[in-house]
Design an enzyme around this catalytic site. Structure first.
Site, PDB file in Angstrom:
ATOM      1  N   LYS A  67       0.805  -1.226   0.000  1.00  0.00           N
ATOM      2  CA  LYS A  67       0.000   0.000   0.000  1.00  0.00           C
ATOM      3  C   LYS A  67       0.838   1.277   0.000  1.00  0.00           C
ATOM      4  CE  LYS A  67      -3.982  -2.239   2.097  1.00  0.00           C
ATOM      5  NZ  LYS A  67      -5.026  -2.205   3.133  1.00  0.00           N
ATOM      6  N   ASP A 103      -9.889   2.187   2.720  1.00  0.00           N
ATOM      7  CA  ASP A 103      -9.710   1.375   3.923  1.00  0.00           C
ATOM      8  C   ASP A 103     -10.348   2.002   5.156  1.00  0.00           C
ATOM      9  OD1 ASP A 103      -8.413  -0.825   2.907  1.00  0.00           O
ATOM     10  OD2 ASP A 103      -6.407  -0.044   3.261  1.00  0.00           O
TER      11      ASP A 103
END
Length: 213
Positions: A67, A103
Site C-alpha cells: 500500500k 480502507d
C-alpha cells in the site's frame, strides 16, 4: 462484449475473499468482468502496476505489503490517500495510474456494525503494525476520538507513523502492559495470514469487554 479484468495485489494474497465478493456482484449485476488474485513480491509489484493495462487489467485493489509503495508509484491520489500516505485502490484514467484509499471507511463501518459501542468515552486503541493498513486504521480511529497506540517490531517505523498522526509509538515488548488498558486491539501485520507465522500474543491481560479486530 469485452470482459474487463481487475485484481487484488498482495503477498501473500491467497487468503483474500475479494474475488468471491467482486465475482458475486459482477454476476448479480450482469457486468462482463473478472476479478482475480495476483501474488506479487515487493520486487514484482512496481513492475506490474507500471504496465497495468499491458498486463490486461483496468484496475484493482492493493493489500499487504504494497500500500505504501502504491502511494509512491501512482500519478495522482485522492484526499484520503494523501492524508493516510497509503493507496489500496488503483484505476486507469486517460492512461494515467490513479490511486485512492477506501480502507478507513470500510474499517470503521465494519467496526460500527460488528462491535456497536466500541468507541466508549476515553477509548484506547492498540494498533499492531506500521504499514499501509495500520496507517488507515490509525487515521480512522483518531478521527473517532480514540487514544491510539502503535506497536511495531521496528520501532522507528512506529515512531514515523506516530509523528504523522499525533499518536504514541512503542516496541513489541510494550504489548503486555498496553493490553491492560486497551479497548480496541487491531492487527495490521501480516502475521497470522496464510503462509506467514502466527501472531503470538498472550491476550490474557486484555479486558473482557475489549474488541479484537
Amino acid at each position: 462484449m469485452k470482459v474487463r479484468r481487475a485484481c487484488v495485489m498482495g503477498h501473500p494474497v491467497a487468503h483474500s475473499r475479494s474475488p468471491m465478493i467482486h465475482g458475486y456482484w459482477l454476476k448479480t449485476l450482469g457486468i462482463p468482468g473478472a476479478y482475480e488474485l495476483k501474488d506479487l513480491t515487493v520486487e514484482a509489484f512496481p513492475v506490474f502496476i507500471s504496465n497495468l493495462a499491458g498486463n490486461g487489467y483496468v484496475g484493482g485493489n492493493v493489500t499487504v505489503p504494497h500500500k505504501e509503495a502504491a502511494f509512491r508509484l501512482v500519478a495522482s491520489r485522492d484526499e484520503a490517500a494523501e492524508a493516510i500516505g497509503a493507496v489500496n485502490t488503483l484505476w486507469l484514467e486517460n492512461g494515467r495510474l490513479m490511486g485512492g484509499n477506501s480502507d478507513t471507511h470500510g474499517f470503521i463501518a465494519n467496526l460500527d456494525e460488528r462491535a456497536r459501542g466500541w468507541d466508549v468515552p476515553g477509548c484506547r486503541a492498540l494498533v499492531l503494525g506500521a504499514g499501509g493498513a495500520a496507517r488507515s486504521a490509525v487515521y480512522a480511529l483518531k478521527q473517532r476520538g480514540a487514544e491510539v497506540h502503535v506497536v511495531n517490531r521496528t520501532v522507528s517505523r512506529a515512531q514515523d507513523l506516530a509523528a504523522r498522526f499525533g499518536v504514541m509509538a512503542h516496541g513489541f515488548d510494550a504489548v503486555p502492559r498496553l493490553l491492560r488498558e486497551t479497548d480496541v486491539l487491531v492487527n495490521c501485520t501480516s502475521l497470522g495470514l496464510a503462509g506467514k507465522p502466527p501472531l503470538e500474543i498472550d491476550l490474557d491481560p486484555l479486558k473482557r469487554s475489549a474488541v479484537v479486530y
